[in-house]
Every structure is written in structure tokens, then in C-alpha cells.
Design an enzyme around this catalytic site. Structure first.
Site, PDB file in Angstrom:
ATOM      1  N   GLY A   1       0.789  -1.222   0.000  1.00  0.00           N
ATOM      2  CA  GLY A   1       0.000   0.000   0.000  1.00  0.00           C
ATOM      3  C   GLY A   1       0.816   1.264   0.000  1.00  0.00           C
ATOM      4  O   GLY A   1       1.962   1.280  -0.460  1.00  0.00           O
TER       5      GLY A   1
ATOM      6  N   CYS B   1      -5.480  -7.796  -7.106  1.00  0.00           N
ATOM      7  CA  CYS B   1      -5.271  -7.381  -5.723  1.00  0.00           C
ATOM      8  C   CYS B   1      -4.023  -6.520  -5.626  1.00  0.00           C
ATOM      9  O   CYS B   1      -2.926  -6.939  -6.026  1.00  0.00           O
ATOM     10  CB  CYS B   1      -5.101  -8.598  -4.820  1.00  0.00           C
ATOM     11  SG  CYS B   1      -6.522  -9.679  -4.891  1.00  0.00           S
ATOM     12  N   LEU B   2      -4.186  -5.364  -5.072  1.00  0.00           N
ATOM     13  CA  LEU B   2      -3.106  -4.386  -4.941  1.00  0.00           C
ATOM     14  C   LEU B   2      -1.839  -5.021  -4.353  1.00  0.00           C
ATOM     15  O   LEU B   2      -1.863  -5.589  -3.268  1.00  0.00           O
ATOM     16  CB  LEU B   2      -3.585  -3.261  -4.014  1.00  0.00           C
ATOM     17  CG  LEU B   2      -2.556  -2.166  -3.722  1.00  0.00           C
ATOM     18  CD1 LEU B   2      -2.194  -1.411  -4.981  1.00  0.00           C
ATOM     19  CD2 LEU B   2      -3.081  -1.241  -2.644  1.00  0.00           C
ATOM     20  N   ASP B   3      -0.743  -4.898  -5.063  1.00  0.00           N
ATOM     21  CA  ASP B   3       0.576  -5.338  -4.580  1.00  0.00           C
ATOM     22  C   ASP B   3       0.638  -6.834  -4.279  1.00  0.00           C
ATOM     23  O   ASP B   3       1.494  -7.278  -3.521  1.00  0.00           O
ATOM     24  CB  ASP B   3       1.005  -4.554  -3.318  1.00  0.00           C
ATOM     25  CG  ASP B   3       1.079  -3.059  -3.577  1.00  0.00           C
ATOM     26  OD1 ASP B   3       1.277  -2.669  -4.731  1.00  0.00           O
ATOM     27  OD2 ASP B   3       0.927  -2.286  -2.619  1.00  0.00           O
ATOM     28  N   GLU B   4      -0.265  -7.600  -4.867  1.00  0.00           N
ATOM     29  CA  GLU B   4      -0.259  -9.030  -4.568  1.00  0.00           C
ATOM     30  C   GLU B   4      -0.045  -9.907  -5.799  1.00  0.00           C
ATOM     31  O   GLU B   4      -0.202 -11.116  -5.737  1.00  0.00           O
ATOM     32  CB  GLU B   4      -1.556  -9.430  -3.834  1.00  0.00           C
ATOM     33  CG  GLU B   4      -1.666  -8.697  -2.517  1.00  0.00           C
ATOM     34  CD  GLU B   4      -2.706  -9.286  -1.574  1.00  0.00           C
ATOM     35  OE1 GLU B   4      -3.379 -10.268  -1.945  1.00  0.00           O
ATOM     36  OE2 GLU B   4      -2.830  -8.735  -0.467  1.00  0.00           O
TER      37      GLU B   4
END
Lengths: 283, 283, 283, 283
Positions: free
Chosen positions: B201, B226-229
């Protein structure tokens, strides 16, 4: 009478001139022998036109037939070795420093390095106590009052008594003669306390201090006829700064030395290291 | 009339359930097509029973026949892609920071990264000047006065105009919606300024400072929903100490970010990265 | 009757609000006491306006007078500790894994870590044999049939019997309660097998495998009331790739774990680590 | 008439024989001058009995009085320099490779390196285009048809025209004579493409390839009269393996080279580097 053969795991190492269809041919022969390829890695050195392949096979082996089929099918000049995967026997040579030996003792005792230390030999007696704590034989063979050839002859006699697969120089601080080295071709592994080719020879940390370097390191290599010039298996470094004396470097370097040595040994023991000229190919 | 076909280099990527004889079968078909294997790498994931192979081939290709022969011979469930090796087209998205974009501009201009930047898009105008120094188009598409969908629609329109192979988020500081991501499956690469999964994040350097870590890093990954995943391609770290503020970390981290991004891109562009679930296999 | 005082080496640690002239005042008092400064390091945290100084002094000490002079001269709110440099006593807690304990045993036995292991305590009996090889007491205190408080009470009783300076959790795999932690403020050091704050909690290598990371690491930290959230002393990482299973990571991570733990301990034992909030300042 | 003096930040560098009370005396004089110590670092080289201190001061300076007070109080043989903290002027010398120059251009343009590139000089014309993209002067001074002395004389004339603080050899591939080096004492910084002292001289990546090393690196150092033997400021390395040709190493090494050069420059520009004999002390 019939002996039922067991399933085994073996490593086939191939080195040969590169040519079309090599992977297909070798893997096809393995397939015909009903051998399963657990892991296969190959490398083509396009500069020298040389092909290297490590094939980890699982199944019921007919070694003679397999090697004969390979020889029949493949080009002349091919070198192939078929290694049975088993716990290797290593002989450790040391002088006075405990860190590399200690690490090997702990790792082999607890399964972190898949090898058996058959014995420890030293030209000093300092590390006998440590070795014996692990219930292993320690042979103190002093070099005093002996010339180099006599001393090495005693080493060879003692070593050969144990039939080791590899000789590990775990901070053994004496130069070995070509006679000794030739006796164990590609079977002697040394840890040198510098990132070679920097600081060849004696007292590398003192040389590093004098030169004012900002990194120090260690190099694990096969021993050949030229001091510190054998094929390099593994290297690693750590940062130092102006506050490090040569003694501080020596202390900090010990963790690097022992890690590099044991990681190099792991690769060698798994038959992952190919020596070609003065270089290693690690597959 | 006859068109004389030229010799080409292509990369064959294979993903399929593991089974006996796969390497032999695939390489044999290549051999029958008179294709030379420049480099071959494979990996078997024994946990999931999945086989991955990257085969770099050189010769005169009959793509349709080659793929048909592979399909005929090999097990159901095999995925194969045949990539022609050529300069890939990349679209770079940025916000305000110059270091990643600058590095990509220099590297593509001087051949250190084998790709063509087709254009740069930003939600700010700060980097227009830098982009234009390299004679490349810069599209300033402000997100102000637009909702997220509207903004992304404008991005998509502009991006698709250029038909890029990959979208590179070179410190593009806005979260992308699944709609956008789905439009470019496995084609968006992001650089995140932490060693993921730590500090997901916003403001990861501030998070790192607050936590008092002694290493910071960067992660290049494919973007998924999914953010940063998304699947990680490459990570690297540097040491920091108590004297670093979050701003010092940010400054020091820039070299890591740009290096990790460009090394990850090199791998992707060479068709060396296989995505499997949320992991990457790099061959 | 007169006792002739001996020359000693001590470390003065100062933490206080920053103000003009602090270094001058403190070093001047040392000078007036005829103490030689062997090494001095300071750090000003400009964000919080806090001053940290480590002064290694050599000479004949009058502790009471020195501390009184410092207190008289310096601002209110100053914290000062004067540590005599001597071999520290450490108590090692383990569960089943041998690598960290083994490394500490070798290093303390051969002078590579300037500390005395007073005893080893474990909730299992696996490592008794290793400990006894080094002629040290091993206390097996099983947690079975005890609730957490009862078990910890037995630990505390055994630990306090030895009056250790520090408690080292060398892969001790049980969570400690605030009661236990409070009993040894800033005196418990743990090695966690991930680069925190990634992969807090159980089975970090399995978490790392699941996430598909390309680096793994280890973190040495003081233990506070929140699991894996205490002040970090030292971290290090190694590269991994797709071929590593969680078990391979675990094996490869062991060298990192033991190195990070022993390097962190060296810093702590030399009184070089200041804890401030949830951060460490290392001087 | 009165000129109101402004608050400034300056760096005081002290090198002298170690003696009792030095820190107290120097910091006390700063205190009497009402100067605030922003940051202070010192180092005592106990092997040579030498004291080094970097004091970052903030306040209203009376340079003459401050230096006089220091001289009066302190032992003979003390060297002190008082540097005003300001943007330094650097002259960049290059040959044909763009990566180091490109990185310096981006970093100085965007504030990631606090320096002003006053001009770029090259013995080739390849990088003129890149330099001019950043609106900076580029002087192409060919070495053809000139002897070494004549060429260097033209360099010196052009360099001195700009009054730079430092000369940065950003892959300038010609050896400099002692005459040139003497003209800019401790002001020439070079990046060498190996981890010195390994691979001194020409074509270090080819030397590294021949030797079969597993790590390659780069070294930033001050230039002195002996090729590649000046005091080292910063070094870093990356791992390579058997698959790297000398050309692959060269390409991979570029990121290391440029990072090491710019990090070394940051330290030099902040007056953090002390040269003592053939070593650097970095405070």
C-alpha cells in the site's frame, strides 16, 4: 536365481561437443530405459561449442546397458558419468581455526549437509578436542621434522585408509604439492579467505586491510596445481569499513568462509558441479 | 511462387502436467523440424506435478506444423506459446518521480534494454520535459475531474492506440481497477517500493521507518486484481540504519527500484518468465 | 587502608533531549576524570530531538563521582548507564533445531563471540546431547501438562538461578507472555526466520513459499509484548528462486538465521545497541 | 556600516595525532562560538594513533576566529578544513559508454545528487547528443594526432575554464599521467569496473570471465599516480554464473558501476570522505 532390482536415484552428467538433437537423444534413451527424469538442466557454452547436461533419474537402472546405449547413439568425445545418489564420505583437513570444521560437524550431525565426515586430519592438535566431542577420529600428523613430501605421504596414507569421496580443506593452512593434488583429481575442495583472484596467498585479510577495500569475501574452489587458482565453485562477500582492522576482518570473514564452503560442498555432493578447463558449470 | 523463408529465433514456452518422456518428445519434434536448440531450460514443480520448459530455437519455422506436431504428440492440458524474438514495444506509465523513467529512457536509447518505449503516459505533467528530451510522445491524462473509470478509459484508449506488448508502471502512483488489469492480462508490470509482502500500500518507506527495519527493498511484479499481490518477478534490498529518515530511505531506495524494474523487464522481454498461479517460474 | 584501583574499560551510554554543547560537556567531564576515550559515537535524531551517545572509556573509574558530575552538569531527563566491559552471561532457549545453538556453542567456545553460555533450556530434549558435548548444563522443561503460566514460571525459576545478563531465543518456538517478557526488560533477544515485518507468526517459510517471494531473510530483535514486533537489531536476506520449496527455504535460511543472531548478539554484548521506542540506534 | 551575517551550515574536518580530550576541546570551541553541532562523527585509528572527526555545524560563522581558536588550543600537526555546504560543481569525463553519464545527468537534473554538472568532456563524440539533451556543454577533445601530454594539456585548459570542485571519470577509458593527477589533488574520482584489487587494468570483465569468478563488481576510488590503486571510496558486487559471457558481465555490471559511482560521489560531496594514506575514512 533372480535378484529383484530396486528403484534408485542417479545423476547422469554429460559433457560433449554441442550438436543438434543432443537433448532429444539423451532423454529419449532414458525414456526407453523407463527412467523418470526428476530434474534436468543443461547449458551450452556457445563460445567453445560445448554441451553440459545434468540429468537426475529415478527408476531401475541397468548401468551397463544405459551407458552402452548412450555411447552408441551419441557423438564421439562425449564424457558421461553416472553417479549413484548416496551419502558421500568426506575427509576434513584443518590447521587451527575451528569455525569451518565446527560448522561441518554440526551440519553433518544434524542433516543440514548430506555427507559423512569420516575423519579429521590436522598438522596441529588444537582441534582434536572439538572433533572428539562429535565422536569422530582426529589424526594429528605434525609437519615438523618432516619435509613436505614426507608429510604429504603420511597424509595420503591416512586419507586413503578411509576411502573418502572428497577431501575438504577447511582452513588447512599449508600449500599442497602437485603430487598430492594429482592423487585426488577434482576431489579436493578448499576455502580461501578472499574473493579470488584478489589477495592470493598468505594473509589475505592483512592484504585487504592494507589496500583499504570496502568488501571482503571468501572463495570455495577445487584445488589444482597452482595455488589459489583452481576452478571457483562459490564466492560471497560482506561489507567492511575503515573501522575494521585486519583482525576484525578475519573475525567477520569467518561466517562468510564457513557459509561459502558448506554451500559449495552441497553443490559438489549433489553432483551439480561440472569442471571445464578452469571454470565450473553449476547445473 | 515461392517465398524463401528466413532463419529466425523463437522461444517455445511449454506448461503442462508432468509425465514421463516430455523433454524427449518436445526436443525430438524440434529436432525433426531441423530446429537448433540454442538454450533449453526446464523445471518440474514436484508439489503440483507441473512441468515448465523454455526452449530457444533457431532455424526456419513452420509455426503451424510445429504446433500441430506438438499438440498431436503431447498430453492434453498442455499450453504452448511460440514467441518470435523481436524488439518488444513498451508503454510506460508514470506519476512524478523521474528515476525509473529516466533509467528506462537511457537503457532503451543505448541498447541496454532490448525494447522500444512507444510513449509515456502520466496523470501529471512533471515528466513531459524529460520524455521529450528523448524525442518520445508524452501524454498527460489528468485524473482530476474524472472518476476512476473515466480516467482509466482514457488511459486504455491512449494505450491501445500504440499496441504495446507490455505496460510498465514506473512509479505510477494510482491503484488500477480490475477492469483495467483484465484488459492487459499478464502484460502489466509494476515496481513497488518495498520488499513485498512487507509494506503493502501507500508510503512504504514511511511504514519501514516506523517499524525500524534495517533493510529496505523493491519488488517488480505482474499486476493482478489485488493491490501489490501479483506474481513477483524480482526483488532486491539494501541495508539502512538508524540514521535514515523516511526521506533518506526513499532517496536510497530509488537505485534499487530502477534496477529491479529493469532487470525484471529484461527477463519478461526475453520470454523467460512463466506465471503459474501467484508465482513466477524464471527459466 | 588503601585499595589501589585498576585501569578498566567501561561504556557510557547517554540518551537525552538534544541541546547545544552536549558532546563538549560530556567529553569534558570524562577528560577531567582523566579517562581516555577509546571510541565515541553519537547520533542526533532530528525528528524527535533526541541525542544518543556511546562513549568507550579507559582509565581508573570513580563511578559515583563520574555519574554525579554528569548529572550535575547535564539537562534533566538524561539517562546514563555505565557498563563495565566484561564477558556477559547468556542463557539460551531452544526447541528442536540445532543450527543457532550449535553456532553459539562453537563461537563462545572458540572466542568468536565474547560471552559465556551459562546453560541451555528447552521444552524438548532433542538438543541435550549437543549441549552436553560442550560440557554445559541442559534443562529440559517440558510444556506438556502445564498451562502457559506454569511453564513460564518454571523457566523463570531456572533462568534466575543462573543470573544471566541476556536471554537468547535461538529458535525457541513458543510465544512468551507479557509476564515473562516484563521480567527481563530489554534483555530477551529473538531470531525470527523472516525479514520482518513480512511473515509474522508461524511457519514464515511456508508463507514465503505461498507468496512466491524471491528473497527470504531473518531478523534479530528484542522481544516485547507484541509477537515479532519488538525493536529490530539486525536483518539479512538471501536470494531464492522458483525451485525452492518451503523446506529448501528453511534449510537455506538456517545460515542466515544463525549469522544474524550472532552478529546482533555481538552488538548487544558490546553495549552498542540503544533501544528508543520501537527502534534501535546502533553506535 | 554593518553587514548582518547569515546562518550557514559548514563541515569541519579534523585529522590529527590522537590525544586525550580532543573531542572535548574541539566541541567546546564550537560551543563557545555558539555553533550548533548538527552531526558529529569521529574515528580513532588505534594502529596509527590518528584521530579523525567530521563536525557538521550550523550557526553564524567567524571562520578566521574559529580556525585560530582551534589552532591555538590543539596539538601541532592538526589539519583542519572548514567547508561551506553548497552545491558542488563537477566536470564529467567520458569515452563512449552512456550509463554512468546518463545516471549522473538524471540524478543532478532531478535533485537525487546534490551537484551541478558544469560540462562533459570526451575523447569521442558519441555522447554529445545525450549531454545536449540535458542542455549541458559537451567538449569533444580527440586524442588522435596528439601525444598524451598535449591531449591532457587541452583537457586541463578546458576543465580549468569551468573551475569544477571535482573531476568525475564516468567510464573515461584513458590512463591519466601523474602531471594531470597532480593538478587536481584528491579531486579526481574514477569508477573502475571490477572489485579492486582484482582485475586491475584493461578489460576487467574479460579477465573475470577467464578466471571463472562467481561475483563481479565495481569500485569508485580517488585517482592517484598508480593506475587503479588510489584510495577506495565504495565497492559493490553482483552474482554471476557460468552462463555469463564477458559481454553479459559487462551489461550486468553497468548498474553496479553507476550506482557505486553516484553513491561514492554523494559521500565525497557531503565532505564525509577523509583520505589518509591509501585508505579512506568515511564519517
Amino acid at each position: 536365481m533372480h535378484v529383484k532390482k530396486k528403484r534408485e536415484t542417479k545423476v547422469l552428467q554429460t559433457i560433449c561437443p554441442d550438436s543438434k538433437g543432443l537433448i532429444a537423444k539423451i532423454t529419449h534413451i532414458c525414456y526407453e530405459h523407463k527412467l523418470n527424469i526428476v530434474q534436468n538442466s543443461e547449458f551450452v557454452d556457445h563460445l567453445t561449442g560445448r554441451f553440459f547436461m545434468r540429468t537426475e533419474l529415478e527408476g531401475i537402472f541397468d548401468n551397463v546397458a544405459l551407458l552402452a546405449d548412450l555411447e552408441k547413439t551419441l557423438p564421439i568425445g562425449m564424457l558421461q558419468k553416472l553417479h549413484t545418489v548416496r551419502r558421500q564420505r568426506i575427509m576434513v583437513l584443518v590447521t587451527k581455526e575451528a569455525h569451518c570444521l565446527g560448522d561441518l560437524l554440526i551440519k553433518t550431525a544434524y542433516g543440514d549437509l548430506d555427507a559423512e565426515i569420516v575423519a579429521v586430519i590436522s598438522n596441529h592438535n588444537e582441534l582434536g578436542n572439538l572433533t572428539e566431542r562429535f565422536d569422530l577420529p582426529y589424526h594429528f600428523i605434525s609437519h615438523e621434522a618432516l619435509n613436505r613430501e614426507q608429510h604429504e605421504q603420511q597424509l595420503i596414507t591416512q586419507i586413503d585408509h578411509y576411502h573418502p569421496d572428497y577431501i575438504v580443506l577447511a582452513k588447512y593452512m599449508r600449500v599442497l604439492t602437485p603430487t598430492f593434488v594429482t592423487h585426488y583429481p577434482h576431489r579436493i575442495i578448499n576455502i580461501h579467505h578472499s574473493f579470488l583472484p584478489a589477495f592470493i596467498g598468505a594473509r589475505p585479510y592483512h592484504q585487504a586491510y592494507e589496500r583499504g577495500v570496502k568488501i571482503i569475501g571468501a572463495t570455495a574452489h577445487y584445488v589444482n596445481h597452482c595455488l589459489d587458482e583452481g576452478p571457483i565453485i562459490m564466492q560471497d562477500v560482506i561489507n567492511v569499513d575503515h573501522s575494521y582492522t585486519a583482525e576484525n576482518m578475519m573475525l567477520a570473514g569467518r561466517d562468510v568462509e564457513k557459509n561459502v564452503l558448506s554451500r559449495a560442498l552441497s553443490l559438489v555432493l549433489a553432483q551439480r558441479v561440472f569442471v571445464y578447463g578452469n571454470r565450473t558449470i553449476i547445473l
